[in-house]
Structures are given as structure tokens and as C-alpha cells.
Design a protein around this motif. Structure first.
Motif, PDB file in Angstrom:
ATOM      1  N   GLN A  42      43.053 -30.634  49.043  1.00  9.90           N
ATOM      2  CA  GLN A  42      43.572 -31.782  49.772  1.00  9.90           C
ATOM      3  C   GLN A  42      44.197 -31.345  51.098  1.00  9.90           C
ATOM      4  O   GLN A  42      44.008 -31.998  52.123  1.00  9.90           O
ATOM      5  CB  GLN A  42      44.607 -32.533  48.930  1.00  9.90           C
ATOM      6  CG  GLN A  42      43.988 -33.265  47.757  1.00  9.90           C
ATOM      7  CD  GLN A  42      45.026 -33.761  46.780  1.00  9.90           C
ATOM      8  OE1 GLN A  42      46.024 -33.098  46.500  1.00  9.90           O
ATOM      9  NE2 GLN A  42      44.781 -34.945  46.238  1.00  9.90           N
ATOM     10  N   LEU A 102      43.048 -32.610  54.894  1.00 10.17           N
ATOM     11  CA  LEU A 102      43.965 -33.392  55.722  1.00 10.17           C
ATOM     12  C   LEU A 102      44.456 -32.694  56.973  1.00 10.17           C
ATOM     13  O   LEU A 102      44.986 -33.337  57.869  1.00 10.17           O
ATOM     14  CB  LEU A 102      45.203 -33.806  54.902  1.00 10.17           C
ATOM     15  CG  LEU A 102      44.956 -34.769  53.765  1.00 10.17           C
ATOM     16  CD1 LEU A 102      46.246 -34.992  52.989  1.00 10.17           C
ATOM     17  CD2 LEU A 102      44.420 -36.083  54.292  1.00 10.17           C
ATOM     18  N   THR A 103      44.295 -31.399  57.065  1.00  7.32           N
ATOM     19  CA  THR A 103      44.929 -30.672  58.159  1.00  7.32           C
ATOM     20  C   THR A 103      43.914 -29.966  59.040  1.00  7.32           C
ATOM     21  O   THR A 103      42.807 -29.664  58.628  1.00  7.32           O
ATOM     22  CB  THR A 103      45.934 -29.634  57.626  1.00  7.32           C
ATOM     23  OG1 THR A 103      45.232 -28.650  56.868  1.00  7.32           O
ATOM     24  CG2 THR A 103      46.987 -30.284  56.740  1.00  7.32           C
ATOM     25  N   ASP A 104      44.350 -29.696  60.278  1.00  8.27           N
ATOM     26  CA  ASP A 104      43.514 -28.908  61.187  1.00  8.27           C
ATOM     27  C   ASP A 104      44.294 -27.709  61.732  1.00  8.27           C
ATOM     28  O   ASP A 104      43.950 -27.144  62.756  1.00  8.27           O
ATOM     29  CB  ASP A 104      42.952 -29.766  62.321  1.00  8.27           C
ATOM     30  CG  ASP A 104      44.012 -30.290  63.256  1.00  8.27           C
ATOM     31  OD1 ASP A 104      45.198 -29.942  63.096  1.00  8.27           O
ATOM     32  OD2 ASP A 104      43.661 -31.064  64.165  1.00  8.27           O
ATOM     33  N   GLU A 119      50.482 -27.566  58.635  1.00 10.10           N
ATOM     34  CA  GLU A 119      49.925 -28.409  57.582  1.00 10.10           C
ATOM     35  C   GLU A 119      50.875 -29.560  57.269  1.00 10.10           C
ATOM     36  O   GLU A 119      50.438 -30.694  57.083  1.00 10.10           O
ATOM     37  CB  GLU A 119      49.640 -27.594  56.326  1.00 10.10           C
ATOM     38  CG  GLU A 119      48.455 -26.667  56.485  1.00 10.10           C
ATOM     39  CD  GLU A 119      48.171 -25.857  55.235  1.00 10.10           C
ATOM     40  OE1 GLU A 119      48.906 -25.988  54.233  1.00 10.10           O
ATOM     41  OE2 GLU A 119      47.207 -25.082  55.257  1.00 10.10           O
ATOM     42  N   ASP A 162      50.649 -32.097  60.140  1.00 11.93           N
ATOM     43  CA  ASP A 162      49.414 -32.872  60.047  1.00 11.93           C
ATOM     44  C   ASP A 162      49.507 -33.912  58.939  1.00 11.93           C
ATOM     45  O   ASP A 162      49.071 -35.050  59.095  1.00 11.93           O
ATOM     46  CB  ASP A 162      48.211 -31.962  59.803  1.00 11.93           C
ATOM     47  CG  ASP A 162      47.864 -31.110  61.006  1.00 11.93           C
ATOM     48  OD1 ASP A 162      48.361 -31.404  62.111  1.00 11.93           O
ATOM     49  OD2 ASP A 162      47.101 -30.145  60.834  1.00 11.93           O
ATOM     50  N   PHE A 163      50.076 -33.518  57.808  1.00 11.30           N
ATOM     51  CA  PHE A 163      50.252 -34.450  56.692  1.00 11.30           C
ATOM     52  C   PHE A 163      51.143 -35.613  57.106  1.00 11.30           C
ATOM     53  O   PHE A 163      50.827 -36.771  56.839  1.00 11.30           O
ATOM     54  CB  PHE A 163      50.857 -33.724  55.482  1.00 11.30           C
ATOM     55  CG  PHE A 163      51.215 -34.647  54.358  1.00 11.30           C
ATOM     56  CD1 PHE A 163      50.233 -35.132  53.510  1.00 11.30           C
ATOM     57  CD2 PHE A 163      52.531 -35.024  54.147  1.00 11.30           C
ATOM     58  CE1 PHE A 163      50.566 -35.992  52.467  1.00 11.30           C
ATOM     59  CE2 PHE A 163      52.869 -35.874  53.112  1.00 11.30           C
ATOM     60  CZ  PHE A 163      51.886 -36.364  52.269  1.00 11.30           C
ATOM     61  N   TYR A 201      51.650 -36.872  60.019  1.00 10.66           N
ATOM     62  CA  TYR A 201      50.904 -37.761  60.912  1.00 10.66           C
ATOM     63  C   TYR A 201      49.860 -38.553  60.129  1.00 10.66           C
ATOM     64  O   TYR A 201      49.629 -39.726  60.409  1.00 10.66           O
ATOM     65  CB  TYR A 201      50.227 -36.959  62.021  1.00 10.66           C
ATOM     66  CG  TYR A 201      51.049 -36.869  63.290  1.00 10.66           C
ATOM     67  CD1 TYR A 201      50.564 -37.368  64.489  1.00 10.66           C
ATOM     68  CD2 TYR A 201      52.307 -36.279  63.295  1.00 10.66           C
ATOM     69  CE1 TYR A 201      51.295 -37.285  65.659  1.00 10.66           C
ATOM     70  CE2 TYR A 201      53.056 -36.188  64.455  1.00 10.66           C
ATOM     71  CZ  TYR A 201      52.545 -36.693  65.635  1.00 10.66           C
ATOM     72  OH  TYR A 201      53.280 -36.613  66.792  1.00 10.66           O
ATOM     73  N   TRP A 202      49.215 -37.938  59.146  1.00 13.04           N
ATOM     74  CA  TRP A 202      48.206 -38.616  58.345  1.00 13.04           C
ATOM     75  C   TRP A 202      48.825 -39.753  57.550  1.00 13.04           C
ATOM     76  O   TRP A 202      48.245 -40.834  57.444  1.00 13.04           O
ATOM     77  CB  TRP A 202      47.521 -37.612  57.416  1.00 13.04           C
ATOM     78  CG  TRP A 202      46.479 -38.244  56.541  1.00 13.04           C
ATOM     79  CD1 TRP A 202      45.204 -38.567  56.891  1.00 13.04           C
ATOM     80  CD2 TRP A 202      46.644 -38.629  55.176  1.00 13.04           C
ATOM     81  NE1 TRP A 202      44.560 -39.128  55.824  1.00 13.04           N
ATOM     82  CE2 TRP A 202      45.418 -39.180  54.751  1.00 13.04           C
ATOM     83  CE3 TRP A 202      47.699 -38.554  54.277  1.00 13.04           C
ATOM     84  CZ2 TRP A 202      45.229 -39.664  53.471  1.00 13.04           C
ATOM     85  CZ3 TRP A 202      47.504 -39.034  52.993  1.00 13.04           C
ATOM     86  CH2 TRP A 202      46.286 -39.585  52.601  1.00 13.04           C
ATOM     87  N   GLY A 238      51.299 -41.470  58.379  1.00 10.21           N
ATOM     88  CA  GLY A 238      51.511 -42.543  59.339  1.00 10.21           C
ATOM     89  C   GLY A 238      52.976 -42.889  59.509  1.00 10.21           C
ATOM     90  O   GLY A 238      53.867 -42.230  58.978  1.00 10.21           O
ATOM     91  N   ARG A 257      56.870 -40.006  63.866  1.00  9.49           N
ATOM     92  CA  ARG A 257      56.110 -38.923  64.497  1.00  9.49           C
ATOM     93  C   ARG A 257      57.041 -37.955  65.232  1.00  9.49           C
ATOM     94  O   ARG A 257      56.846 -36.752  65.195  1.00  9.49           O
ATOM     95  CB  ARG A 257      55.046 -39.494  65.440  1.00  9.49           C
ATOM     96  CG  ARG A 257      53.911 -40.177  64.679  1.00  9.49           C
ATOM     97  CD  ARG A 257      52.763 -40.573  65.592  1.00  9.49           C
ATOM     98  NE  ARG A 257      53.146 -41.474  66.651  1.00  9.49           N
ATOM     99  CZ  ARG A 257      53.248 -42.799  66.542  1.00  9.49           C
ATOM    100  NH1 ARG A 257      52.980 -43.365  65.382  1.00  9.49           N
ATOM    101  NH2 ARG A 257      53.603 -43.545  67.572  1.00  9.49           N
TER     102      ARG A 257
END
Length: 64
Positions: free
Chosen positions: A13, A17-19, A39, A42-43, A45-46, A48, A54
Motif C-alpha cells: 500500500q 500511494l507514495t512517490d 511516504e 505523500d500519504f 496528501y493522498w 486529502g 497540507r
């Protein structure tokens, strides 16, 4: 409803979800130095939220 937590994600997961803080070479440090912080960012931000959420995600990453 159960809150989705970063700490509960499986490796697969997290990979989905991460880059890892964007493009390779974006940060001039070894990948492992910020891996978990990136990670988590990124999570966040995913998941929301609003601009304040943010901002908090950005602040947490920079404080790591």
C-alpha cells in the motif's frame, strides 16, 4: 468509521500511494534519509484535506 492511519499500511500500500518525494535526484541526499518522512507526507496528501492540512503535512516533513 475507522480512521485510516499511515502506520497501518502494508508495504504494498505504501508503494502504491507514495512517490518518495517526487522525482529521483530531487533531494541531494541518499534516498533512505527521508524515505519514511516522504511516504508519510505523500500519504497525508493522498488522504486529502484543506490547505491547512497540507501545510501541516509539509511542516511535519521539514521538521523530520
Amino acid at each position: 468509521m475507522t480512521e485510516l492511519r499511515f502506520e497501518d499500511l502494508t508495504f504494498e500500500q505504501r508503494e502504491f500511494l507514495t512517490d518518495d518525494c517526487g522525482k529521483p535526484g530531487l533531494l541531494d541526499v541518499p534516498d533512505f534519509v527521508f524515505e519514511i518522512a516522504c511516504e508519510r507526507h505523500d500519504f497525508d496528501y493522498w488522504v486529502g484535506g484543506n490547505s491547512s492540512d497540507r501545510f501541516d503535512a509539509d511542516r511535519r516533513m521539514y521538521e523530520t
